[in-house]
Scaffold this active site. Structure first.
Site, PDB file in Angstrom:
ATOM      1  CE  LYS A  86      -2.591  -0.487   3.792  1.00  0.00           C
ATOM      2  NZ  LYS A  86      -2.232  -1.824   4.400  1.00  0.00           N
ATOM      3  NE  ARG A 117      -4.331  -0.616  10.450  1.00  0.00           N
ATOM      4  CZ  ARG A 117      -3.166  -0.294   9.823  1.00  0.00           C
ATOM      5  NH1 ARG A 117      -3.562   1.129   9.390  1.00  0.00           N
ATOM      6  NH2 ARG A 117      -2.273  -0.539   9.875  1.00  0.00           N
ATOM      7  NE  ARG A 121       6.943  -2.649   6.116  1.00  0.00           N
ATOM      8  CZ  ARG A 121       5.397  -2.247   6.071  1.00  0.00           C
ATOM      9  NH1 ARG A 121       5.064  -1.839   4.949  1.00  0.00           N
ATOM     10  NH2 ARG A 121       4.799  -2.557   7.296  1.00  0.00           N
ATOM     11  NE  ARG A 180       6.646   0.011  10.015  1.00  0.00           N
ATOM     12  CZ  ARG A 180       5.478   0.327   9.379  1.00  0.00           C
ATOM     13  NH1 ARG A 180       5.386   0.847   8.407  1.00  0.00           N
ATOM     14  NH2 ARG A 180       4.260  -0.419   9.965  1.00  0.00           N
ATOM     15  NE  ARG A 228       1.592  -3.590  11.859  1.00  0.00           N
ATOM     16  CZ  ARG A 228       2.437  -3.308  10.504  1.00  0.00           C
ATOM     17  NH1 ARG A 228       3.342  -4.170  10.448  1.00  0.00           N
ATOM     18  NH2 ARG A 228       2.042  -2.533   9.740  1.00  0.00           N
TER      19      ARG A 228
HETATM   20  P1  AMP Z   1       0.413   1.337   9.246  1.00  0.00           P
HETATM   21  O1  AMP Z   1       1.718   2.262   9.117  1.00  0.00           O
HETATM   22  O2  AMP Z   1      -0.797   2.079   8.637  1.00  0.00           O
HETATM   23  O3  AMP Z   1       0.777  -0.181   8.908  1.00  0.00           O
HETATM   24  O4  AMP Z   1      -0.012   1.599  11.029  1.00  0.00           O
HETATM   25  C1  AMP Z   1       1.086   1.383  11.791  1.00  0.00           C
HETATM   26  C2  AMP Z   1       0.302   1.061  13.466  1.00  0.00           C
HETATM   27  O5  AMP Z   1      -0.464   2.516  13.593  1.00  0.00           O
HETATM   28  C3  AMP Z   1      -0.802  -0.003  13.272  1.00  0.00           C
HETATM   29  O6  AMP Z   1      -0.388  -1.241  13.371  1.00  0.00           O
HETATM   30  C4  AMP Z   1      -1.836   0.399  14.322  1.00  0.00           C
HETATM   31  O7  AMP Z   1      -1.270   0.302  15.654  1.00  0.00           O
HETATM   32  C5  AMP Z   1      -1.639   2.070  14.220  1.00  0.00           C
HETATM   33  N1  AMP Z   1      -2.780   2.666  13.146  1.00  0.00           N
HETATM   34  C6  AMP Z   1      -2.579   3.070  11.956  1.00  0.00           C
HETATM   35  N2  AMP Z   1      -3.641   3.279  11.341  1.00  0.00           N
HETATM   36  C7  AMP Z   1      -4.767   3.126  12.292  1.00  0.00           C
HETATM   37  C8  AMP Z   1      -6.119   3.193  12.420  1.00  0.00           C
HETATM   38  N3  AMP Z   1      -6.738   3.705  11.407  1.00  0.00           N
HETATM   39  N4  AMP Z   1      -6.790   2.723  13.542  1.00  0.00           N
HETATM   40  C9  AMP Z   1      -5.894   2.473  14.583  1.00  0.00           C
HETATM   41  N5  AMP Z   1      -4.881   2.045  14.471  1.00  0.00           N
HETATM   42  C10 AMP Z   1      -3.908   2.571  13.633  1.00  0.00           C
END
Ligand code: AMP
Length: 200
Positions: free
Chosen positions: A24, A99, A138, A144, A155
């Protein structure tokens, strides 16, 4: 390569859906560059708040531990504030939001107030094994903190339980488009452009 037409004059509001590791981030970046719309990544916004040790950052840090989600109210509030900024008037791409079903419902409500709606939801898909391989790769490259093996599995479970119901939610609204995420970055991007060119 077919590029999405220029949406001058009207806004293009896009959601990128798909499990962690599906690509993404890479595809979002290419798309916002092409369409010249803001890239709104809640993961990035939350990580930034944690880095900056803001009040919000301190609150969400423990919620997000081990690959869990931040609270709906907090994320919804964050996104609403962001969407109210003037650069979002000509559309935007949401990456990592919504999400959960409550997040999606809140977004719809907030948009409806201004007589707006999401134009397209892109659901990027690749199979489980490939996903896991990409995430581990990654983790090595980007260092990360949320990418160790247990967290990755967590996740994926969270995605399956909390986020994948959004596929049916948006399918019902008639805005969901499935995109095969296997192939080169360019091949996948072409598929996305092809789909967006057909969106009214
Ligand atoms: P991402 O970079 O989108 O993979 O997000 C990393 C982390 O941020 C996720 O594992 C969640 O803990 C948190 N996070 C990101 N977007 C959301 C969302 N829309 N709702 C809740 N937690 C989020």
């Amino acid at each position: 390569m077919p590029k999405p037409r220029q949406y001058g004059g009207f806004a293009m509001r896009i959601i990128f859906l798909g499990p962690p590791g599906v690509g993404k981030g890479t595809q979002s970046q290419k798309l916002v560059d092409t369409l010249d719309i803001p890239h709104i990544s809640t993961g990035e916004m939350l990580r930034e708040a944690i880095r900056a040790k803001t009040e919000l950052g301190l609150k969400v840090a423990s919620q997000m531990e081990g690959g869990r989600l931040a609270a709906d109210e907090i994320v919804v509030q964050l996104v609403r504030q962001r969407l109210a900024q003037s650069d979002c008037r000509n559309g935007y791409l949401l990456d990592g939001f919504p999400r959960t079903l409550p997040q999606a419902a809140s977004l719809d409500l907030a948009l409806a107030v201004d007589d707006e709606a999401i134009d397209a939801v892109l659901n990027l898909t690749v199979d489980q094994e490939e996903l896991f391989r990409r995430l581990m790769e990654r983790a090595k490259k980007e260092d990360r903190g949320d990418d160790n093996e247990d967290t990755i599995r967590q996740r994926m479970t969270v995605y399956h339980d909390m986020t994948s119901p959004l596929i049916a939610y948006y399918e019902e609204q008639g805005v969901l488009h499935r995109i095969d995420g296997i192939g080169t970055v360019e091949e996948v991007f072409d598929r996305i452009c092809h789909v967006l060119n057909k969106v009214e």
